[in-house]
Design a protein around this motif. Structure first.
Motif, short mmCIF file in Angstrom:
data_model
loop_
_atom_site.label_atom_id
_atom_site.label_comp_id
_atom_site.label_asym_id
_atom_site.label_seq_id
_atom_site.Cartn_x
_atom_site.Cartn_y
_atom_site.Cartn_z
N SER A 271 0.86 -1.19 0.00
CA SER A 271 0.00 0.00 0.00
C SER A 271 0.88 1.23 0.00
CB SER A 271 -0.91 0.00 1.23
OG SER A 271 -1.62 -1.22 1.33
N CYS A 272 0.86 1.97 -1.09
CA CYS A 272 1.78 3.09 -1.24
C CYS A 272 1.12 4.42 -0.94
CB CYS A 272 2.37 3.09 -2.65
SG CYS A 272 3.68 1.85 -2.82
N VAL A 273 1.94 5.39 -0.56
CA VAL A 273 1.43 6.70 -0.18
C VAL A 273 0.76 7.40 -1.36
CG1 VAL A 273 3.09 7.00 1.68
CG2 VAL A 273 3.69 7.77 -0.60
N GLU A 274 1.10 7.00 -2.58
CA GLU A 274 0.47 7.62 -3.75
C GLU A 274 -0.97 7.17 -3.93
OE1 GLU A 274 3.36 5.93 -3.94
OE2 GLU A 274 4.82 7.56 -4.16
N GLY A 275 -1.43 6.21 -3.14
CA GLY A 275 -2.83 5.83 -3.15
C GLY A 275 -3.13 4.47 -3.73
N TRP A 276 -2.20 3.84 -4.45
CA TRP A 276 -2.48 2.53 -5.02
C TRP A 276 -2.10 1.43 -4.03
CZ3 TRP A 276 1.36 -1.06 -5.54
CH2 TRP A 276 2.68 -0.62 -5.62
N SER A 277 -2.75 0.29 -4.17
CA SER A 277 -2.44 -0.86 -3.33
C SER A 277 -2.76 -2.13 -4.10
CB SER A 277 -3.22 -0.83 -2.02
OG SER A 277 -4.61 -0.83 -2.27
N ALA A 278 -2.03 -3.18 -3.79
CA ALA A 278 -2.23 -4.47 -4.45
C ALA A 278 -1.78 -5.57 -3.51
CB ALA A 278 -1.44 -4.53 -5.76
N ALA A 279 -2.58 -6.64 -3.44
CA ALA A 279 -2.26 -7.77 -2.56
C ALA A 279 -1.49 -8.83 -3.34
CB ALA A 279 -3.54 -8.37 -1.99
N ALA A 280 -0.65 -9.55 -2.63
CA ALA A 280 0.13 -10.63 -3.23
C ALA A 280 0.42 -11.68 -2.17
CB ALA A 280 1.44 -10.09 -3.82
N ASN A 281 0.81 -12.87 -2.62
CA ASN A 281 1.22 -13.94 -1.71
C ASN A 281 2.74 -13.91 -1.57
OD1 ASN A 281 -1.38 -15.15 -1.22
ND2 ASN A 281 -1.33 -15.91 -3.31
N TRP A 282 3.18 -13.63 -0.36
CA TRP A 282 4.60 -13.50 -0.08
C TRP A 282 5.08 -14.71 0.72
CZ3 TRP A 282 6.63 -9.13 -2.28
CH2 TRP A 282 5.74 -8.11 -2.61
N THR A 283 6.26 -15.18 0.40
CA THR A 283 6.83 -16.33 1.11
C THR A 283 8.23 -15.99 1.59
OG1 THR A 283 5.58 -17.87 -0.29
CG2 THR A 283 7.45 -18.78 0.93
N GLY A 284 8.50 -16.33 2.85
CA GLY A 284 9.81 -16.06 3.40
C GLY A 284 9.89 -16.48 4.85
N VAL A 285 10.82 -15.89 5.56
CA VAL A 285 11.10 -16.24 6.96
C VAL A 285 10.52 -15.16 7.86
CG1 VAL A 285 12.91 -16.73 8.65
CG2 VAL A 285 13.22 -17.40 6.25
N ARG A 286 9.87 -15.60 8.94
CA ARG A 286 9.35 -14.61 9.90
C ARG A 286 10.49 -13.79 10.48
NH1 ARG A 286 5.91 -19.10 11.80
NH2 ARG A 286 3.74 -18.65 11.26
N VAL A 287 10.29 -12.48 10.53
CA VAL A 287 11.31 -11.60 11.11
C VAL A 287 11.52 -11.93 12.58
CG1 VAL A 287 11.79 -9.19 11.75
CG2 VAL A 287 10.97 -9.74 9.45
N ARG A 288 10.46 -12.29 13.28
CA ARG A 288 10.61 -12.60 14.71
C ARG A 288 11.47 -13.84 14.92
NH1 ARG A 288 4.65 -14.60 16.86
NH2 ARG A 288 4.68 -16.70 15.96
N ASP A 289 11.44 -14.80 13.99
CA ASP A 289 12.30 -15.98 14.10
C ASP A 289 13.77 -15.59 13.96
OD1 ASP A 289 10.02 -17.48 14.40
OD2 ASP A 289 10.01 -18.24 12.33
N LEU A 290 14.04 -14.66 13.04
CA LEU A 290 15.41 -14.18 12.86
C LEU A 290 15.89 -13.43 14.11
CD1 LEU A 290 14.99 -12.93 9.20
CD2 LEU A 290 16.31 -14.94 9.92
N LEU A 291 14.99 -12.63 14.71
CA LEU A 291 15.37 -11.88 15.91
C LEU A 291 15.57 -12.81 17.10
CD1 LEU A 291 12.92 -8.83 15.59
CD2 LEU A 291 15.36 -8.91 15.01
N ASP A 292 14.71 -13.82 17.24
CA ASP A 292 14.86 -14.78 18.35
C ASP A 292 16.20 -15.49 18.25
OD1 ASP A 292 12.42 -14.12 19.41
OD2 ASP A 292 11.34 -15.79 18.49
N ARG A 293 16.58 -15.85 17.05
CA ARG A 293 17.87 -16.54 16.87
C ARG A 293 19.03 -15.64 17.28
NH1 ARG A 293 19.64 -19.91 11.43
NH2 ARG A 293 21.83 -20.21 11.97
N ALA A 294 18.86 -14.32 17.12
CA ALA A 294 19.92 -13.38 17.51
C ALA A 294 19.83 -13.02 18.99
CB ALA A 294 19.83 -12.12 16.67
N GLY A 295 18.84 -13.55 19.71
CA GLY A 295 18.69 -13.26 21.14
C GLY A 295 18.11 -11.90 21.44
N ALA A 296 17.40 -11.31 20.48
CA ALA A 296 16.82 -9.98 20.69
C ALA A 296 15.64 -10.07 21.64
CB ALA A 296 16.38 -9.38 19.36
#
Length: 369
Positions: A271-296
């Motif tokens: 969703s961009c500030v210029e007003g347009w938005s589009a949904a998509a299917n994103w695949t990847g690693v949870r950011v919280r899993d990466l932070l937990d591994r770093a001990g954050a």
């Protein structure tokens, strides 16, 4: 000697009268206040004050998509409304004498500031949807303060004209055919500009997108692109690219090691500030899993650094509520395909209820702070 538009009786149209101005003022006020409030939401999400940063909600998922869509829709709708309102009242500009008293002079000065700030606010906002900035000043900060100036001036104007507005708020007799025709024309104009642009953020109006700057279903991998890899200078990714994650237990990951971690798929909008938005299917690693591994710790914010060498969003910060949301991903794929260079290869951030400019592409480093 009074000549030209200063002559008495120059403006003969029956529509230059208070009732028409009040009706248009109600519509215009609703559009401007909607635009102002949704604009505040956008500003706070992009640049949250310290006291609010840890309390920004990551849900609803489509929250920013709705508020920023409303912001642009109401702003575009306000343009024909403002034009009609100014046409109705512009004979007042040629009143004689120009100032009957100090109070009257101050009132006219306030109206001049109000009109100038509204015109500048709406038309710079419209040009922003086109990503065209033919001015020397920074858009976002100027747009923010102009919004306060225009809204404050509007409220003062309403206060000053409250007796006149009250006297013409209700229709006390059948309206003239001329007024009804004029208001119907204004309504049709607002409807046309809204329907032919709102489809960039409202999916069920997408078939009617004729004048919107973007079609959300057209672009690389089925999504529009605001800033390409060529513009960001990231067309060539180092062959030895590694994701660096810092915290109490810092580490690095290659692409192969990232792909070995649990892969999560989530449907989220850009969703961009210029007003347009589009949904998509994103695949990847949870950011919280990466932070937990770093001990954050759970309260840690995240500083995200892009491979982009320069640019206002090459480094962004993500508050803890977003970083810990299970839908916030370091995305590696979109719609089943490896990210293209324009969409942030090798990795990008995607998070719910977050402006598109903060969905950092070409990620090189995550730092718990």
């Amino acid at each position: 000697m009074r000549i030209g538009p200063l002559r008495e009786g120059t403006f003969r149209s029956a529509l230059h009268e208070p009732r028409t101005a009040v009706v248009l003022g109600r519509w215009l006020g609703a559009a401007l206040l909607t635009c102002f409030l949704t604009g505040l939401i956008s500003h706070v999400l992009q640049q949250p004050p310290d006291w609010l940063r840890d309390h920004l909600p990551s849900r609803p998922v489509n929250g920013y998509r709705v508020t920023q869509g409303l912001h642009v829709i109401s702003g575009i709708a306000a343009i024909p409304l403002l034009g009609a309102k100014l046409w109705t009242v512009y004979p007042k500009l040629f009143e004689w004498p120009p100032a009957r008293s100090v109070a009257h002079a101050l009132e006219r000065l306030g109206i001049a500031v109000l009109v100038a700030s509204m015109l500048l606010e709406l038309f710079t906002g419209l040009l922003n949807t086109l990503q065209w900035y033919p001015w020397p000043f920074p858009f976002r900060q100027t747009h923010f303060w102009l919004g306060w100036l225009a809204t404050g001036g509007l409220l003062l104007h309403i206060s000053a004209k409250a007796p006149l507005i009250g006297a013409h708020w209700r229709r006390v007799r059948p309206g003239s055919a001329q007024r009804r025709a004029f208001l119907a024309t204004v309504t049709a104009a607002v409807g046309v500009v809204s329907v032919t642009t709102a489809g960039q953020s409202v999916p069920w109006l997408r078939a009617f997108v004729l004048f919107a700057p973007r079609r959300p279903d057209i672009g690389s991998q089925g999504l529009p692109v605001n800033r390409t890899a060529a513009q960001a200078g990231t067309t060539t990714v180092p062959a030895d690219w590694r994701l660096t994650v810092t915290g109490p237990r810092p580490y690095e990951l290659t692409m192969a090691e990232l792909l070995m971690m649990e892969q999560v798929t989530a449907q989220l909008p850009i969703s961009c500030v210029e007003g347009w938005s589009a949904a998509a299917n994103w695949t990847g690693v949870r950011v919280r899993d990466l932070l937990d591994r770093a001990g954050a710790p759970p309260s840690a914010q995240v500083r995200i650094t892009s491979l982009e060498a320069a640019g206002p969003y090459a480094v962004t910060e993500m508050p803890a509520p977003y970083a810990r949301d299970p839908l916030t991903l370091l995305a590696l794929r979109v719609n089943g395909e490896v990210l293209s260079a324009d969409h942030g290869y090798p990795a990008r951030i995607i998070a719910p209820n977050r402006p598109g400019v903060l969905q950092t592409k070409w990620v090189a480093r995550l730092e718990a702070i």
